[in-house]
Design an enzyme around this catalytic site. Structure first.
Site, short mmCIF file in Angstrom:
data_model
loop_
_atom_site.label_atom_id
_atom_site.label_comp_id
_atom_site.label_asym_id
_atom_site.label_seq_id
_atom_site.Cartn_x
_atom_site.Cartn_y
_atom_site.Cartn_z
N ASP A 107 73.61 62.58 22.65
CA ASP A 107 72.70 61.44 22.76
C ASP A 107 72.96 60.70 24.06
O ASP A 107 72.03 60.22 24.72
CB ASP A 107 72.95 60.40 21.66
N HIS A 133 76.18 60.23 19.33
CA HIS A 133 76.66 61.61 19.47
C HIS A 133 76.86 61.89 20.96
O HIS A 133 76.12 61.35 21.79
CB HIS A 133 75.61 62.64 19.04
#
Ligand SMILES: [Co+2]
Ligand SMILES: [Co+2]
Ligand SMILES: [Co+2]
Ligand SMILES: [Co+2]
Ligand SMILES: [Co+2]
Ligand SMILES: [Co+2]
Ligand SMILES: [Co+2]
Ligand SMILES: [Co+2]
EC number: 5.3.1.5
Lengths: 440, 440, 440, 440
Positions: free
Chosen positions: A107, A104
């Protein structure tokens, strides 16, 4: 923040050691160059390590805090922490010799004070990824944007009652999609995070479905505009974090894609744990997605059959996996999809080696299951009885019915005049279960 | 077989007795001529007594046999037994003063040695029904065919691996549909009995879905051919009797109807117990069906939240019903549909009066819930906050987004350049729950 | 009624054929004379075929009738039918070469018009069993009385609101216990059929628990009086047929046995399907029963993880069984208990061979799991890490705490003054799961 | 950290406004001085506000962070933050006019770098509480220690494989118990946080149960030593955070208390959400605890029937609560226990008023349910039919059986010779459900 490289005690890439290998750092079944049905095992399984569980989650749960104490999760300089995290991540990719990873936006790179800053951070880390990927030959299975953790998304992103949140989400998705594109991502994922509701008392379900349809359509248009070739993937999940998620299961997603005319551009990313939370077997969800033409990719993990939340454990159950891969192979295997480890080590697994053991054990379970599936398929162990069972439908009258050449009255008259009295035939379930046990 | 009329000890029709009535044979809330939102309560609720649970089920369960010892279920002359059953049934309809009833072919008339005989039996009982209906003014909410109890259907009817079973089912459905038509039925129901599977080891899911699509299409064609005006209704259920039923829930049925181009002719009959078995609230299923334009009718009962099978208990929960009827009234109420008591008294409720008490209690709970729903709606108790919550989408920019006048890039640019930082607003769930508690 | 012997097409006893055997009528793993941990496999596994599912159930379910059409289930002469059933049963015992069988009174012999007649019927069939057992060397694992199918038991047997039902049940149990005794049964089972409730609205839970405690105590006294040496076994089940069964799970049964001072005479018969319906793994229930000293016997079957009722399928899952047998072997294996097939073929499995394939497949899965468990245990694969994990409790201070030689204040003071800061150690779950995968 | 008092917009204590009150800041049913069965409503219901959900939880969940942005949760000076939190807490107690509150050690005061420091912090805040309680007249229903959030407890506290963790926990519990004592707490709670397991692969269940038995025994001894008069309370919960919690449900806790001889000193604190996660109704758990003599107190909240985790929502369901309070009143009501709001506002309920509305709405639902329960009890609506149903057991023969004056043979002989044929009587479930609907 202070990563003392190396994080892992071993520096050696995990290799195939044969079925009798005893080291937890050797594969017993995963032999990446072994040819199965004309493809290398690595190209069949297309493993991807995910960023969020393995490098971002601190081991917390709703009743307790951090257990892992990862050095790169502590510090003042968020971008330096992100780079240190990338070092550890690519080290794990190398040790496991996996062909793919997934992430993501948040992340990989820290959110900034503004959207602009967030996008800049993401692009800076994407530069770093480009370098590391070039060196390592690891590829991107898919990227995605996190539209559910920040409080602005507490009532959904595309389905938020406030159109400004929809707009903000558009900004985040464009950036994540474009980064995925430039990193050569094979797919782009839209997981419906908080696209769902907590209570119908404050929710207009019809409006929200239309909003969601619009949002996915915008992403489809943009994907074409920038020339991204991979499919978009939505990921069925029935509940959690919201009480009711709009992407409940494969069948629900299929109806949604039909309704908003998205079947050509969007496929599904199916997860075992989400399947069972929805009351379906993993095999069912895969078989249904294939039947409906919406199969895309797999989040390979496992839930606990006796718990009601998403435990995202590493998949270790060979008999279950073998049946899923049997469906997969029947359908020709993956095209752009792969096996993404949307799986987290237990919060008590606090040693660096636990991260290795979990991936190695699950890769091995998948490899063994793939071999079993291949053998079953080669022997026609399940497919031959299945064909025989439906043989009547391949006959002349069966085909006439299916082709619409018989009306209800035709059939009714035929049944009445012939004194039709069809006799049931055994389903042979126990026999077939025993057959499967020969292979797994 | 020997029915000593009257089966019921009372001969008096249950009447409205006011909120303080203490007799279990008086309504406290159901006042059929009371006007609610311009309609008589009877015309809102459109109650139907069902034949199978109340007159055919002997009180057995998987661990034990008959408990009820109904006289009309014992004897040698099946047609005489069917006529005696009809006497008791119409007596109950009269005592309860319900406007409708429902039945399966095999509930009403015994299966014969051949399909021909079965159809003849059904038509003979339909003759009797016609007479009794003329006398009693009770109408038929819907009829249906039982395609799941006989062993020929053990592997499904339309989805059977044997096309002969499909053909036999066609014969049965034509007869049931035509009987429903001549009795003036408002709808015709196709419950997917065993249209599902026990194990994927012996099931070709894709073939079976196509078979089912074909079957429903045939019934649609026949309905038009004979001039039956009511909709067909399919009934979502996720499991039981099969491990996995193809008509899992509202969303799944919607996808199926789209796939086989059936949305114009087929609507849904939604049951509370099936909703919760699928992991949804009853309210969710009703709201979703309305949002998707497939709402048809309701099987009004309740499941046990802690049990995993279809208990089909009489609905008694006013707060739950009030929210469901709030959805119903928002959508304009029933057209051809109604509240069918797909509910059975517990197998320990062996007295004739138990049948009365169950229906009276549940009709009253429904009536009270309808009044609460009407009051909430009249006050805008839930609808006004809802409209306010989504007001942004009714504004210029919200409408522009929904109408497709903004691209992803437009929105992303707007978010970036404006420094957009949307602030969340309270969902106020507890407040809204307290508001509902004022009305129920 | 007209059994054309032989019912089964094969007359040959199923034998061990080696791991590569392909016939569904050969064992691949079950080699009865193979020695495992000093015992023959047959003596470890102690398989028992059950009467009710295999010879009495006609294939019906709540939505449909008979599918099997067994000749011995049709006829006018109930005792002749019972004898014909016994012929088929003992033929299956012979074909499978199982050492044991199990039955309820009403499985074996028809209920008469009075209790007296029922007892006479039972004893007549017991005479026949004695002859057949002598000839065949098959033994009785346990007998039991069915106190739940007849309508007199609809509100329970021992826990019925009517003491006459308790008394009637006493009559039935005495006969069944005495028959079990004379047939040399190794145990006697008391399954709590309908000992539970449907609703607390009509139930006095405290009274009913006391009634149940009294009843079991009476059976214990009688067992001693007649010299029956085997234990009584109660069988935990959380729900079904009643909404709430008093013998919910192992922990509940343990509390009940303590409360009514029955721990010396009563043990538990644990079933996989009941375990998961209660929210526990099968392994948990076995491990807990062993920890609490109440382990008795096993009903070996499996439930469907996604369904909420008792499916009683044949156990085929080797990884699950291996962990259960690992617990069993750790505890020393069975004494009087065994593996009773409380399992039924699916209602679509209508061929005689299906009965054979189901038993053979499950016996093989059990045998393979036993071998895996033995290997894990021999290697200390799981036990060695476990001992290491708790080593601290085997040290001086750990033992002092457990022996009660430290007070709360002692410990608190010690923690405060020493500045104690215990560091967590990895739980290594994924590693251990991978280790198990080496053995199964 | 900077609390701008007042946090709440209103300064006025919520008061009873009559059934027609429309303000969300008025009680419609809770009239604290109204006498019900000889007691003030306040003394019946004994409401307690809990610290953790209302003042410590930031609105996070496993998929997202803080939503509430409470000022007292941000800052550098942990003790100053704790004092600011106390100001807000006591302001809420005052606004709601509740008689009690509850807390964990770490809710009230920050953990220090050492146990010593933690204990000192706790005592400092306890000093502050003493002052505030004196001024406000709010009392402490119970205190407890948090033995599950810190990573040292990741594998349990008393049941940890490491005895040092047991020792550390002893230090924490002594301090919390002594603080509870000096604040006049009515009970002390031991919730088994992580006393359970994630996997049996790394767990010795028998050892851990013995450890837990030892720990609770130590706390019992210490309680007596310091003269604390209230009971200890353990709180059943089946799962979450661990896969399997040792205090699964009421029946399991009862067996545990018997096994370790703790029945005299320990009672149960029963929570609705935990009841349903264990597969029981709240009413069942309360009725069972009363039957077994272990009823202590209630955590009043509600779970979502369709979700598998602990949602801890505010209790709003009057019909459910009325049946629970009916059990409570039958048993004489609370002694030391009360209704503790172990309930959290939804994470979207971000306004200060949401905290007020939630408590007011739930207090009102409880009050209304109490009145309904009282009316049912006064009318004998449920108790009279129950007594009649079991009348046989109050007769001579019933009493003789229960008193042990009949052997199995006595009863069997009596059944045989009398030709006993007991006839079932209706359970009248639907009638009783309708009766309840008259009161709620
Ligand atoms: Co996933
Ligand atoms: Co997941
Ligand atoms: Co229905
Ligand atoms: Co139903
Ligand atoms: Co069993
Ligand atoms: Co069972
Ligand atoms: Co609690
Ligand atoms: Co809770």
């Amino acid at each position: 923040m202070n990563v003392q490289p190396p994080f892992f005690q071993t520096g050696a890439t995990v290799a195939y050691g044969g079925a009798d290998a005893r080291s937890p750092l050797a594969f017993r079944w995963y032999d990446k160059d072994r040819i199965v049905r004309g493809r290398r095992m690595e190209d069949h399984l297309r493993f991807a390590v995910c960023y969020w569980h393995s490098f971002c989650w601190p081991g917390s749960d709703p009743f307790g805090g951090e257990t892992f104490l990862r050095s790169w999760q502590h510090g003042d300089d968020a971008m330096a922490m992100a780079r240190a995290k990338a070092d550890v991540a690519f080290e794990l990719f190398r040790l496991l010799d996996v062909p793919f990873f997934t992430f993501h936006d948040v992340d990989a790179a820290p959110e900034g004070a503004t959207l602009k800053e967030s996008v800049a951070n993401l692009n800076a880390i994407a530069d770093l990824f480009e370098q590391k990927m070039a060196a390592a030959k690891v590829r991107l299975l898919w990227g995605t944007a996190n539209l559910f953790s920040h409080r602005r998304y507490m009532a959904g992103a595309a389905t938020n009652p406030d159109p400004d949140v929809f707009t903000y989400a558009a900004g985040q998705v464009r950036a994540a999609l474009e980064v995925t594109h430039r990193l050569g991502g094979a797919n782009y994922v839209l997981w419906g995070g908080r696209e769902g509701y907590e209570t119908l008392l404050n929710t207009d379900l019809k409006r929200e479905l239309d909003q969601l349809g619009r949002f996915v359509s915008l992403v489809v248009e943009h994907k074409h505009k920038i020339g991204f070739k991979g499919p978009l993937l939505i990921e069925p999940k029935p509940k959690e974090p919201t009480k009711h998620q709009y992407d409940f299961d494969v069948a629900t997603c299929y109806g949604f894609l039909q309704r908003y005319d998205l079947l050509n551009d969007v496929k599904l990313n199916i997860e075992q744990n989400h399947a069972i939370l929805a009351g379906h077997s993993f095999q069912h969800e895969v078989a249904l997605a294939q039947a409906l033409g919406v199969f895309g990719s797999l989040d390979i993990n496992r839930g606990d059959d006796l718990l009601g939340w998403d435990t995202d454990q590493f998949a270790m159950n060979v008999p279950e996996l073998a049946l899923v891969f049997h469906e997969l192979l029947k359908g020709g295997g993956f095209t752009t999809g792969g096996l993404n480890f949307d799986a987290k080590i237990r919060r008590q697994s606090i040693d660096p080696d636990d991260l290795l053991h979990a991936h190695v054990g699950s890769m091995d379970a998948c490899a063994r299951a793939l071999l079993a599936a291949d053998e079953m398929l080669a022997a026609g162990a399940l497919t031959a009885p299945l064909t025989a069972r439906y043989a009547g439908w391949d006959g002349e009258e069966g085909q006439a019915i299916l082709a619409g050449r018989r009306s209800l009255a035709d059939l009714a008259d035929s049944a009445l005049t012939s004194g039709l009295d069809p006799q049931p035939r055994s389903g042979r379930q126990e026999y077939l279960e025993s057959v499967v046990n020969r292979y797994v």
